[in-house]
Design an enzyme around this catalytic site. Structure first.
Site, PDB file in Angstrom:
ATOM      1  N   CYS A 378     -29.973   0.760  13.705  1.00 15.56           N
ATOM      2  CA  CYS A 378     -28.517   0.784  13.856  1.00 15.56           C
ATOM      3  C   CYS A 378     -27.927  -0.607  13.591  1.00 15.56           C
ATOM      4  O   CYS A 378     -27.798  -1.005  12.449  1.00 15.56           O
ATOM      5  CB  CYS A 378     -28.119   1.337  15.220  1.00 15.56           C
ATOM      6  SG  CYS A 378     -26.439   1.964  15.211  1.00 15.56           S
ATOM      7  N   HIS A 509     -30.588   6.219  15.242  1.00 12.63           N
ATOM      8  CA  HIS A 509     -31.573   5.734  16.215  1.00 12.63           C
ATOM      9  C   HIS A 509     -32.810   6.630  16.184  1.00 12.63           C
ATOM     10  O   HIS A 509     -32.906   7.577  16.969  1.00 12.63           O
ATOM     11  CB  HIS A 509     -30.975   5.735  17.623  1.00 12.63           C
ATOM     12  CG  HIS A 509     -29.930   4.687  17.828  1.00 12.63           C
ATOM     13  ND1 HIS A 509     -30.244   3.402  18.199  1.00 12.63           N
ATOM     14  CD2 HIS A 509     -28.589   4.727  17.692  1.00 12.63           C
ATOM     15  CE1 HIS A 509     -29.131   2.686  18.296  1.00 12.63           C
ATOM     16  NE2 HIS A 509     -28.112   3.472  17.987  1.00 12.63           N
ATOM     17  N   GLU A 511     -35.624   6.185  17.366  1.00 13.85           N
ATOM     18  CA  GLU A 511     -36.393   6.155  18.622  1.00 13.85           C
ATOM     19  C   GLU A 511     -36.029   7.313  19.549  1.00 13.85           C
ATOM     20  O   GLU A 511     -36.833   7.699  20.403  1.00 13.85           O
ATOM     21  CB  GLU A 511     -36.179   4.810  19.341  1.00 13.85           C
ATOM     22  CG  GLU A 511     -34.788   4.551  19.923  1.00 13.85           C
ATOM     23  CD  GLU A 511     -33.807   3.914  18.931  1.00 13.85           C
ATOM     24  OE1 GLU A 511     -34.061   3.993  17.704  1.00 13.85           O
ATOM     25  OE2 GLU A 511     -32.790   3.355  19.391  1.00 13.85           O
TER      26      GLU A 511
END
Ligand code: GLN
Length: 536
Positions: A378, A509, A511
């Site tokens: 990001c 994102h 993750e």
């Protein structure tokens, strides 16, 4: 008390009952008044976890998703702010038909309604509801009362699990049960009797202490479950099974056992994560939420850390994560920058605002020039593009308008639909949030990692790569390997393998979608490059 591990207990119970053949939903109750977790500083409350829908939630929801290995929905999370907001809105619409609206029963009913709605939405057999906070708090009392009434209405279908801490004072070396006895009594004063006690402690409970607790707390010894300190939270469900937690829970709920718990894949994964003998790959996270010390810092980037662990375990590696304060690099500390050479990979995670930003850009330049694997998440992608524009294209004043409103070269700019929100200071829940699709370009690192043409990833941002600069950046060697399907939003930027072993950033994102049994392909690809770096 907070930090005792209620979230891990909840996630573990969910996983175990799921393994027993039941469909389970997990609900996180946060007693604070924020309507969602999006407006809170991560150093205070840990990371904001974004659901597929875009709801900004507590980091525990991330653990729930990772343990259950599925996406959760809005219904699975509630805060006092959310509950009161709907009660007040209903009152304004005359929804209570002229009655005096009160905490009891109206707010309590709204809580119970939301618990039902979550179960219905998931079509689940069992709901596990985690009530945040500490027994005795004002803030969570209504939630505990709602749970009490649930039990009154469905006596055979509700069990209470209390997570308690049993200290072993170092001067005594003996585990003390007294605080738990008092906590159970405090809970009794709410009209609630614990059916299970999860005994968090440095070590497992011995029989003597179990008996002591059983007698003083009115809880059967079989339902007092040891929860000793462990190396990784992923061992927790395996430990609970040593005390036969899932069987005892089904027993208490009068549900038949549909399947034996085997957890084969989970055991393999937990062993890989805990394997201290695995070769080490050393990753630096260059960020800024380090002010409150080691204690909170890992929480601020929780999903990033977990995503690294999952991919490392998959590759048979152990990830050593180091924290590099971007402000130290920014202040011109030459050592801080040179020290980056010690690592095999650098990550700049998501972030907001000016602090430490020039330090991050220096770290990115270092990674690019020294050909060290770099992964930008990001903000980490936006800054990677700014660095490229400044130092490769020669646009010295390239910047993001988040920091410099009238930047000479605004290579990162406010998204069109965001202006109206900022003009009204309407910050809560207004970013570009949640899952959006992206198309991947053939022959790129991203396409190779994902092994598909279309992906869906979760977002949380207001700014984006300015399309006025895309052609120039591409002519300068940067590749936008992922874009929104209409080609209008740049979602992934990378350097070709011929130019750099791994230099890639994502506007989303990744993750947030990394799972223990399903590691994220981009994290895995990044770590592969880092392992290669080690050989050099
Ligand atoms: N601050 C940047 C934006 O709003 C990046 C956000 C983030 O990293 N999550 O676009």
């Amino acid at each position: 008390m907070s930090g005792v591990g209620k979230g891990v207990v909840t996630s573990s119970i969910g996983l175990l009952l799921q393994e027993k053949g039941y469909s389970v939903n997990l609900v996180k109750v946060d007693p604070y008044l924020n309507v969602d977790a999006g407006t809170m500083n991560p150093t205070e409350h840990g990371e904001t976890f974004v659901l597929k829908s875009g709801l900004e939630t507590d980091q525990d929801m991330g653990n729930y998703e990772r343990f259950l290995n599925r996406d959760l929905s809005n219904e699975d999370s509630m805060t006092s702010g959310m509950v009161y907001q709907s009660v007040i809105a209903r009152e304004r619409e005359l929804g209570y038909g002229g009655k005096c609206v009160e905490a009891v029963p109206h707010v309590r009913d709204e809580i119970m309604h939301r618990i039902d709605a979550a179960a219905a939405q998931n079509g689940s057999n069992v709901s596990v509801i985690e009530i945040g906070g500490t027994i005795g708090d004002f803030q969570n009392a209504l939630f505990i009362d709602a749970a009490r009434v649930l039990k009154v209405k469905h006596p055979d279908d509700v069990v209470f699990v209390m997570v308690s801490y049993l200290p072993v004072p170092s001067t005594l070396g003996e585990m003390k049960t007294r605080p738990t006895q008092h906590a159970v009594r405090e809970l009794n004063s709410y009209g609630v009797q614990a059916d299970f006690i999860i005994a968090r402690a440095p070590q497992p409970l011995d029989d003597r202490r179990k008996e002591k607790l059983a007698i003083s707390c009115n809880v059967h010894a079989d339902r007092i479950i040891s929860a000793p300190d462990i190396k990784s939270i992923y061992e927790a469900p395996l430990n609970f099974e040593k005390d036969k937690l899932s069987g005892a829970l089904l027993d208490a709920l009068k549900l038949p056992e549909k399947r034996k718990v085997s957890l084969t894949a989970w055991k393999k994964f937990a062993a890989a994560v805990a394997n201290q003998d695995a070769p080490e790959v050393s990753i630096a996270i260059v960020g800024k939420y380090f002010d409150t010390g080691d204690f909170v810092l890992s929480d601020a980037y929780l999903s990033v850390i977990e995503a690294i662990k999952f991919s490392a375990a998959k590759l048979g590696q152990k990830a050593k994560i180091s924290w590099v304060n971007a402000k130290h690099i920014e202040n011109g500390d030459k050592n801080a920058l040179a020290e980056l050479a010690r690592y095999q990979g650098i990550i700049v995670p998501g972030g907001f605002g000016e602090s430490g930003i020039e330090g991050k850009i220096k770290a990115i330049r270092f990674a690019r020039e020294k050909k060290m694997p770099y992964f930008g998440l990001c903000y980490g992608m936006q800054l990677m593009v700014i660095e490229y524009a400044r130092n490769v294209l020669g646009l010295k004043d390239a910047h993001t308008t988040e920091i410099q409103k009238n930047a000479e070269d605004p290579v990162v700019d406010l998204m069109l639909e965001q202006k109206k929100h900022l003009d009204k200071s309407s910050y809560g829940g207004t970013m570009r949030l949640g899952a959006y699709p992206a198309a991947l370009k053939k022959g790129t690192i991203a396409r190779g990692a994902y092994k598909k043409d279309f992906i869906e990833e979760r977002h949380r941002h207001r700014y984006e790569i300015n399309n006025d600069y895309v052609v120039r950046l591409e002519q300068g060697g940067l590749v936008f390997s992922g874009t929104s399907p209409d080609g209008m939003l740049m979602e992934i930027a990378e350097l070709p393998r011929t130019a750099h072993p791994f230099m890639l950033g994502t506007q989303f994102h990744p993750e947030l979608q990394a799972r223990p049994l399903d590691p994220h392909p981009l994290f895995t690809e990044f770590l592969k490059a880092a392992v290669e770096q080690k050989k050099k």
